[in-house]
Each structure stands twice: as structure tokens, then as C-alpha cells.
Design an enzyme around this catalytic site. Structure first.
Site, PDB file in Angstrom:
ATOM      1  N   SER A  80       0.861  -1.192   0.000  1.00  0.00           N
ATOM      2  CA  SER A  80       0.000   0.000   0.000  1.00  0.00           C
ATOM      3  C   SER A  80       0.894   1.238   0.000  1.00  0.00           C
ATOM      4  O   SER A  80       2.082   1.151   0.357  1.00  0.00           O
ATOM      5  CB  SER A  80      -0.842  -0.013   1.287  1.00  0.00           C
ATOM      6  OG  SER A  80      -1.486   1.223   1.500  1.00  0.00           O
ATOM      7  N   TYR A 126      -2.088  -1.467  10.435  1.00  0.00           N
ATOM      8  CA  TYR A 126      -2.065  -1.554   8.965  1.00  0.00           C
ATOM      9  C   TYR A 126      -0.740  -1.037   8.423  1.00  0.00           C
ATOM     10  O   TYR A 126      -0.107  -1.665   7.571  1.00  0.00           O
ATOM     11  CB  TYR A 126      -3.242  -0.739   8.417  1.00  0.00           C
ATOM     12  CG  TYR A 126      -3.492  -0.871   6.931  1.00  0.00           C
ATOM     13  CD1 TYR A 126      -4.269  -1.910   6.428  1.00  0.00           C
ATOM     14  CD2 TYR A 126      -2.986   0.064   6.030  1.00  0.00           C
ATOM     15  CE1 TYR A 126      -4.523  -2.018   5.069  1.00  0.00           C
ATOM     16  CE2 TYR A 126      -3.228  -0.031   4.675  1.00  0.00           C
ATOM     17  CZ  TYR A 126      -4.002  -1.083   4.200  1.00  0.00           C
ATOM     18  OH  TYR A 126      -4.254  -1.184   2.847  1.00  0.00           O
TER      19      TYR A 126
HETATM   20  P1  NAD Z   1     -11.661  -5.824  -0.115  1.00  0.00           P
HETATM   21  O1  NAD Z   1     -12.244  -5.727   1.251  1.00  0.00           O
HETATM   22  O2  NAD Z   1     -12.474  -5.491  -1.308  1.00  0.00           O
HETATM   23  O3  NAD Z   1     -11.082  -7.304  -0.355  1.00  0.00           O
HETATM   24  C1  NAD Z   1     -10.398  -8.006   0.633  1.00  0.00           C
HETATM   25  C2  NAD Z   1     -10.368  -9.465   0.250  1.00  0.00           C
HETATM   26  O4  NAD Z   1      -9.676 -10.190   1.269  1.00  0.00           O
HETATM   27  C3  NAD Z   1     -11.757 -10.092   0.132  1.00  0.00           C
HETATM   28  O5  NAD Z   1     -11.757 -11.069  -0.903  1.00  0.00           O
HETATM   29  C4  NAD Z   1     -11.932 -10.769   1.493  1.00  0.00           C
HETATM   30  O6  NAD Z   1     -12.866 -11.855   1.469  1.00  0.00           O
HETATM   31  C5  NAD Z   1     -10.503 -11.248   1.707  1.00  0.00           C
HETATM   32  N1  NAD Z   1     -10.193 -11.576   3.088  1.00  0.00           N
HETATM   33  C6  NAD Z   1     -10.338 -10.790   4.196  1.00  0.00           C
HETATM   34  N2  NAD Z   1      -9.948 -11.468   5.286  1.00  0.00           N
HETATM   35  C7  NAD Z   1      -9.525 -12.676   4.855  1.00  0.00           C
HETATM   36  C8  NAD Z   1      -9.013 -13.829   5.512  1.00  0.00           C
HETATM   37  N3  NAD Z   1      -8.848 -13.877   6.852  1.00  0.00           N
HETATM   38  N4  NAD Z   1      -8.698 -14.918   4.765  1.00  0.00           N
HETATM   39  C9  NAD Z   1      -8.887 -14.905   3.415  1.00  0.00           C
HETATM   40  N5  NAD Z   1      -9.369 -13.850   2.748  1.00  0.00           N
HETATM   41  C10 NAD Z   1      -9.686 -12.751   3.469  1.00  0.00           C
HETATM   42  O7  NAD Z   1     -10.319  -4.962  -0.035  1.00  0.00           O
HETATM   43  P2  NAD Z   1      -9.379  -4.312  -1.147  1.00  0.00           P
HETATM   44  O8  NAD Z   1      -9.480  -2.850  -1.013  1.00  0.00           O
HETATM   45  O9  NAD Z   1      -9.578  -4.943  -2.484  1.00  0.00           O
HETATM   46  O10 NAD Z   1      -7.958  -4.712  -0.546  1.00  0.00           O
HETATM   47  C11 NAD Z   1      -7.140  -5.726  -1.101  1.00  0.00           C
HETATM   48  C12 NAD Z   1      -5.712  -5.469  -0.673  1.00  0.00           C
HETATM   49  O11 NAD Z   1      -5.271  -4.227  -1.207  1.00  0.00           O
HETATM   50  C13 NAD Z   1      -5.531  -5.384   0.837  1.00  0.00           C
HETATM   51  O12 NAD Z   1      -4.322  -6.007   1.206  1.00  0.00           O
HETATM   52  C14 NAD Z   1      -5.454  -3.881   1.088  1.00  0.00           C
HETATM   53  O13 NAD Z   1      -4.735  -3.583   2.235  1.00  0.00           O
HETATM   54  C15 NAD Z   1      -4.739  -3.437  -0.176  1.00  0.00           C
HETATM   55  N6  NAD Z   1      -4.915  -2.018  -0.484  1.00  0.00           N
HETATM   56  C16 NAD Z   1      -6.151  -1.497  -0.697  1.00  0.00           C
HETATM   57  C17 NAD Z   1      -6.258  -0.142  -1.010  1.00  0.00           C
HETATM   58  C18 NAD Z   1      -7.574   0.499  -1.278  1.00  0.00           C
HETATM   59  O14 NAD Z   1      -7.623   1.735  -1.401  1.00  0.00           O
HETATM   60  N7  NAD Z   1      -8.659  -0.224  -1.419  1.00  0.00           N
HETATM   61  C19 NAD Z   1      -5.113   0.662  -1.074  1.00  0.00           C
HETATM   62  C20 NAD Z   1      -3.870   0.086  -0.838  1.00  0.00           C
HETATM   63  C21 NAD Z   1      -3.781  -1.267  -0.546  1.00  0.00           C
END
Ligand code: NAD
Length: 256
Positions: free
Chosen positions: A139, A152
Site C-alpha cells: 500500500s 495496517y
Molecule cells: P476488499 O475488502 O475489497 O477485499 C479483501 C479481500 O480479502 C476479500 O476477498 C476478502 O474476502 C478477503 N479476506 C479478508 N480477510 C480474509 C481472511 N482472513 N482470509 C482470506 N481472505 C480474506 O479490499 P481491497 O481494497 O480490495 O484490498 C485488497 C488489498 O489491497 C488489501 O491487502 C489492502 O490492504 C490493499 N490495499 C487497498 C487499497 C484500497 O484503497 N482499497 C489501497 C492500498 C492497498
């Protein structure tokens, strides 16, 4: 960019960024093992539309034994595991004095330790075939901090460190390990944060603008599709000397 004959495991790929990356990998020809909770059938249907084999494993990635089963099943079903995307992640926002210890533990387990386990378990097979691409979804918070996100930020910085160590341990092989560092992407994880801001004045559009203005100079969201394209580049032959980077795609967030 063709991944025909390759197989991928994307953790946390039933929604958001992971689902976007899984679609791009399938579009490029890879078989994909999905993982995560929620509407599994819809995710499998969406990724299957590209015509490759798509399976789902329900492992909770906070549990090392379930991760081991998932990696073993991916190798058993597809014969290989060449592309490993560590994407599963959760968030909790609170000042450190009132940050619940159990939320700290689960964020470290899901956002950081899960990648340690998938990598240590997938590497032997990659080494046998001398080909692998490990992509850790960190991130902008893996490069710079924000208040109230101690767990985080610690986990995402840790993931960048893990990426560099693994890149060095595989530096003379056909296996690369890199991190990608998104800025704001409009997914359920971020929608929760927008909803919390909106509670203050009841205007979701204003809340969205406030969120972007605080951190992301482009004032626009990064998309899962764009992150999927970056993943495909890191999987390509052209990226073989890209090793141990933390590549931000963040609308200018960390340039400030
Ligand atoms: P999201 O909530 O849409 O998706 C998260 C996914 O992880 C889902 O499929 C959920 O079912 C799964 N998950 C959660 N806990 C779990 C567990 N214990 N075991 C297995 N699967 C699990 O979130 P997102 O925004 O798509 O985030 C995905 C990644 O990207 C994360 O690591 C997040 O930190 C990172 N990220 C997101 C952003 C953003 O702005 N959305 C920015 C930077 C980084």
C-alpha cells in the site's frame, strides 16, 4: 503478455483489488485459484468468463494450516503454482491507545504473516521449475504512514521488507518478488472509511472528495484493472530484473 500454461493463486480475490488482478491473470491465460469470503460464486463466474480453469479455496489466511492446504491444493489441481499474489487484507482505524489488541493481531496475521506462509510454501515448487512471480499487495501505507492506522501501516511496511528479503534470496533464479503499493482504490475496504467520514455530515460525495483531497493529488481513484495490468507487467519476461521493488500506483500520494 501470455500466461498460458501458468497457474496463479490470489489471496483475498473474491472482491476489490484481488478480483481485478485475478481477472487480468485469467485474461492473460492463467488458471486461477481464488480465495476469500463473501459472494464466492459471483467471483468464480466473473473470472471463469476468460475461459481458463478457475477454482476457489476457502482458507482463512490468518491460519497457517489452512494456508498450507490451499497452496497444496493449488499445486495438486493445476500441477504448478507460478504466480503468487498476496493480496488479502483488512483495516481498522483507531488511535493506538484504544486500538483493540485482537484487531492488531488479526491485521498482522492477515496482512503480513499470511504472505510469509504462502511464500515459504510456494517457493520450493517455483525453484524446481526455476520460474515464479511473487507479488505482494502492500500500500502507499507501506511507504508512508497515516495516523490511527498503526497495525495496517506496520503490516504494510513489514510486507515491503519481506518482499526485499525474498527478492535477495531468489536473486539468481527465474523467480522474482515485488510489492505493489496502491493509493486509494474504491473497494469495500475504502467504502467503509468513506461511510465513516460521511456519518459526520451525511454527504457521501463530499466524504469521497475529502478522502481523496487529503492524500491523493490526482483526486481520482486507482482501479483494480490498472493494478491488474501492473501485475501482468511484473509477470512478464521484460520484468525479470525488477526485483525487490515497492512500486507505488497512487495518484501521486507518496510524491508529496
Ligand atoms: P476488499 O475488502 O475489497 O477485499 C479483501 C479481500 O480479502 C476479500 O476477498 C476478502 O474476502 C478477503 N479476506 C479478508 N480477510 C480474509 C481472511 N482472513 N482470509 C482470506 N481472505 C480474506 O479490499 P481491497 O481494497 O480490495 O484490498 C485488497 C488489498 O489491497 C488489501 O491487502 C489492502 O490492504 C490493499 N490495499 C487497498 C487499497 C484500497 O484503497 N482499497 C489501497 C492500498 C492497498
Amino acid at each position: 503478455m501470455k500466461l498460458n500454461g501458468r497457474s496463479a493463486l490470489v489471496t483475498g480475490s473474491t472482491s476489490g483489488i484481488g478480483l481485478g488482478i485475478a481477472c487480468k491473470l485469467a485474461e492473460a491465460g492463467a488458471n486461477v485459484m481464488l480465495n476469500g469470503f463473501g459472494d464466492v460464486d459471483a467471483a468464480v463466474a466473473q473470472v471463469s468468463a476468460y475461459g481458463t480453469r478457475v477454482l476457489h479455496h476457502p482458507a482463512d489466511v490468518s491460519d497457517a494450516d489452512q494456508i498450507a492446504e490451499m497452496v497444496a491444493e493449488t499445486e495438486r489441481e493445476f500441477g504448478t503454482l507460478g504466480v503468487l499474489v498476496n493480496n488479502a487484507g483488512i483495516q481498522h482505524v483507531a488511535p493506538i491507545e484504544s486500538f483493540p489488541a485482537e484487531r492488531w493481531n488479526s491485521i498482522i496475521a492477515i496482512n503480513l504473516s499470511s504472505a510469509f506462509h504462502t511464500i515459504r510454501l510456494a517457493l520450493p515448487g517455483m525453484r524446481q521449475r526455476n520460474w515464479g512471480r511473487i507479488i505482494n499487495v502492500s500500500s502507499a501505507h507501506g511507504l508512508v504512514a497515516s495516523a490511527q492506522k498503526s497495525a495496517y501501516v506496520a503490516a504494510k511496511h513489514g510486507l515491503v521488507g519481506l518482499t526485499k528479503s525474498v527478492a535477495l534470496e531468489t536473486a539468481t533464479t527465474g523467480i522474482t518478488c515485488n510489492a505493489i503499493c496502491p493509493g486509494w482504490v474504491l473497494t469495500p475496504l475504502v467504502q467503509q472509511q468513506i461511510d465513516n467520514i460521511a456519518k459526520a455530515h451525511g454527504d457521501p460525495q463530499r466524504a469521497t472528495r475529502e478522502l481523496l483531497m487529503e492524500k491523493q493529488p490526482s483526486l481520482d481513484f486507482v482501479t483494480p484493472e490498472q493494478l491488474g495490468e501492473l501485475t501482468l507487467f511484473l509477470c512478464s519476461d521484460a520484468a525479470i530484473q525488477v526485483r525487490g521493488v515497492a512500486w507505488n500506483m497512487d495518484g501521486g500520494w507518496v510524491a508529496q
